[in-house]
Motif scaffolding. Structure first.
Motif, PDB file in Angstrom:
ATOM      1  N   CYS B  35       0.874  -1.545   0.142  1.00 21.84           N
ATOM      2  CA  CYS B  35       0.279  -0.067  -0.131  1.00 21.84           C
ATOM      3  C   CYS B  35       1.190   1.606  -0.189  1.00 21.84           C
ATOM      4  O   CYS B  35       2.037   1.548   1.072  1.00 21.84           O
ATOM      5  CB  CYS B  35      -1.382  -0.055   1.064  1.00 21.84           C
ATOM      6  SG  CYS B  35      -1.608   1.680   0.933  1.00 21.84           S
ATOM      7  N   VAL B  58      -6.693  -4.334  -3.820  1.00 24.31           N
ATOM      8  CA  VAL B  58      -7.815  -2.641  -3.255  1.00 24.31           C
ATOM      9  C   VAL B  58      -6.595  -1.868  -2.999  1.00 24.31           C
ATOM     10  O   VAL B  58      -6.382  -1.957  -1.477  1.00 24.31           O
ATOM     11  CB  VAL B  58      -9.350  -3.063  -3.402  1.00 24.31           C
ATOM     12  CG1 VAL B  58      -9.884  -1.283  -3.392  1.00 24.31           C
ATOM     13  CG2 VAL B  58     -10.019  -3.181  -4.514  1.00 24.31           C
ATOM     14  N   GLU B  60      -6.701   2.106  -1.249  1.00 32.03           N
ATOM     15  CA  GLU B  60      -8.250   3.538  -1.196  1.00 32.03           C
ATOM     16  C   GLU B  60      -7.340   4.065  -0.395  1.00 32.03           C
ATOM     17  O   GLU B  60      -6.543   3.991   0.931  1.00 32.03           O
ATOM     18  CB  GLU B  60      -9.104   2.461  -0.130  1.00 32.03           C
ATOM     19  CG  GLU B  60     -10.349   4.103  -0.362  1.00 32.03           C
ATOM     20  CD  GLU B  60     -11.430   2.749   0.769  1.00 32.03           C
ATOM     21  OE1 GLU B  60     -11.684   1.641   0.741  1.00 32.03           O
ATOM     22  OE2 GLU B  60     -12.244   3.677   1.160  1.00 32.03           O
ATOM     23  N   THR B  66     -10.771   4.174  -5.314  1.00 33.39           N
ATOM     24  CA  THR B  66      -9.036   3.450  -4.804  1.00 33.39           C
ATOM     25  C   THR B  66      -8.661   3.174  -6.468  1.00 33.39           C
ATOM     26  O   THR B  66      -8.714   3.366  -7.165  1.00 33.39           O
ATOM     27  CB  THR B  66     -10.644   2.376  -4.882  1.00 33.39           C
ATOM     28  OG1 THR B  66     -11.337   1.976  -5.803  1.00 33.39           O
ATOM     29  CG2 THR B  66     -10.940   1.946  -3.849  1.00 33.39           C
ATOM     30  N   TYR B  67      -7.226   2.315  -6.239  1.00 35.82           N
ATOM     31  CA  TYR B  67      -6.566   1.519  -7.246  1.00 35.82           C
ATOM     32  C   TYR B  67      -6.425   0.630  -7.483  1.00 35.82           C
ATOM     33  O   TYR B  67      -6.685  -0.169  -6.264  1.00 35.82           O
ATOM     34  CB  TYR B  67      -5.081   2.519  -7.001  1.00 35.82           C
ATOM     35  CG  TYR B  67      -5.850   4.142  -6.838  1.00 35.82           C
ATOM     36  CD1 TYR B  67      -5.424   4.937  -7.745  1.00 35.82           C
ATOM     37  CD2 TYR B  67      -5.221   5.010  -5.609  1.00 35.82           C
ATOM     38  CE1 TYR B  67      -5.550   6.562  -8.166  1.00 35.82           C
ATOM     39  CE2 TYR B  67      -5.914   6.159  -5.867  1.00 35.82           C
ATOM     40  CZ  TYR B  67      -5.496   6.285  -6.803  1.00 35.82           C
ATOM     41  OH  TYR B  67      -6.267   8.405  -6.680  1.00 35.82           O
ATOM     42  N   SER B  68      -6.942  -0.400  -7.642  1.00 35.02           N
ATOM     43  CA  SER B  68      -6.869  -1.830  -8.161  1.00 35.02           C
ATOM     44  C   SER B  68      -6.719  -2.854  -9.499  1.00 35.02           C
ATOM     45  O   SER B  68      -6.952  -2.399 -10.387  1.00 35.02           O
ATOM     46  CB  SER B  68      -8.490  -2.165  -7.908  1.00 35.02           C
ATOM     47  OG  SER B  68      -8.446  -3.474  -8.025  1.00 35.02           O
TER      48      SER B  68
END
Lengths: 107, 142
Positions: B35, B58, B60, B66-68
């Protein structure tokens, strides 16, 4: 964080075809009309026009219309986008490596 | 693939191959480090590290954005090698990540990450050619 960039999809798609890559290489030498581009590739003008539309959508080329003459030129803005994209991933992985290293040292 | 740019990052980590491999393939462990930045969380980290298995992460940020990334494991050799596809949500672009784990000692592992499938190399070349073309035309015009 950089979200997914829809323009990149267009760039990848545009570059996935060998004729379109050849057109770009030709345009790197200088701008050309649709007719001039069609000649060395032995394909019809409509086929070139179809390729040009895909390249145009990806911002890889600019098209200037003078009367009935369409002149195409290589555009460099999309190149910057691709460079930003790879730089983003480099930073992303380096920062992931940093936190992984930190976590392993703490444990 | 040689017309595509490849991103290679190599680093030594203070852990055994087994431990480092687990960091990449265990949901709870992934959630602890995958992260970017302190102000982001990982609501989802699922890694089914078998050939053909899927992963989904995911991330956040504090604004709820969100970036997934997600993909499929193509090669899985426990404690040695992981190859998986990489696709950001909302993008059609699929790239590929390869992780090579090499033991330096019981306490140290060299990890090589290769991320490939970027079109940038070819474009950079075009960029250079484009500028050369511009300059030669300018020289002719001047």
């Amino acid at each position: 964080m950089m979200p997914a960039n829809p323009q990149l999809d267009q760039i990848f798609f545009a570059l996935s075809d060998s004729t379109r890559r050849a057109i770009l290489v030709r345009l790197a030498e200088g701008s050309a009309t649709i007719g001039e581009l069609a000649k060395p590739f032995n394909i019809s003008k409509p086929a070139v026009t179809k390729h040009m539309k895909i390249l145009e959508r990806a911002d890889l080329i600019d098209r200037v219309v003078q009367g009935r003459q369409h002149t195409c030129a290589l555009s460099t803005s999309a190149l910057k986008t691709a460079e930003d994209w790879i730089n983003f991933h480099r930073k992303f992985w380096e920062s992931r490596f940093d936190s992984l290293e930190k976590l392993l040292k703490e444990q | 693939m040689n017309e595509y740019e490849t991103l290679v990052i190599k680093r030594n980590f203070p852990a055994s191959c087994e431990r480092l491999y687990a960091m990449w393939t265990t949901d709870e462990l992934l959630r602890q480090w995958f992260c970017p930045g302190e102000d982001m969380t990982i609501p989802v980290a699922e890694a089914d590290a078998r050939e053909g298995g899927h992963y989904l992460i995911v991330m956040e940020n504090k604004d709820g954005e969100t970036y997934s990334p997600s993909g499929v494991y193509e090669t899985v050799v426990p404690n040695e090698k992981l190859v998986f596809t990489w696709k950001w949500a909302d993008s059609e672009v699929v790239t590929r990540v390869t992780l090579d784990f090499r033991a330096i000692s019981d306490q140290e592992t060299e990890l090589t990450l290769t991320h490939e499938g970027f079109p940038a190399a070819e474009m950079r070349e075009l960029h250079a050619e484009g500028w050369e073309g511009c300059l030669s035309r300018l020289a002719k015009a001047a």
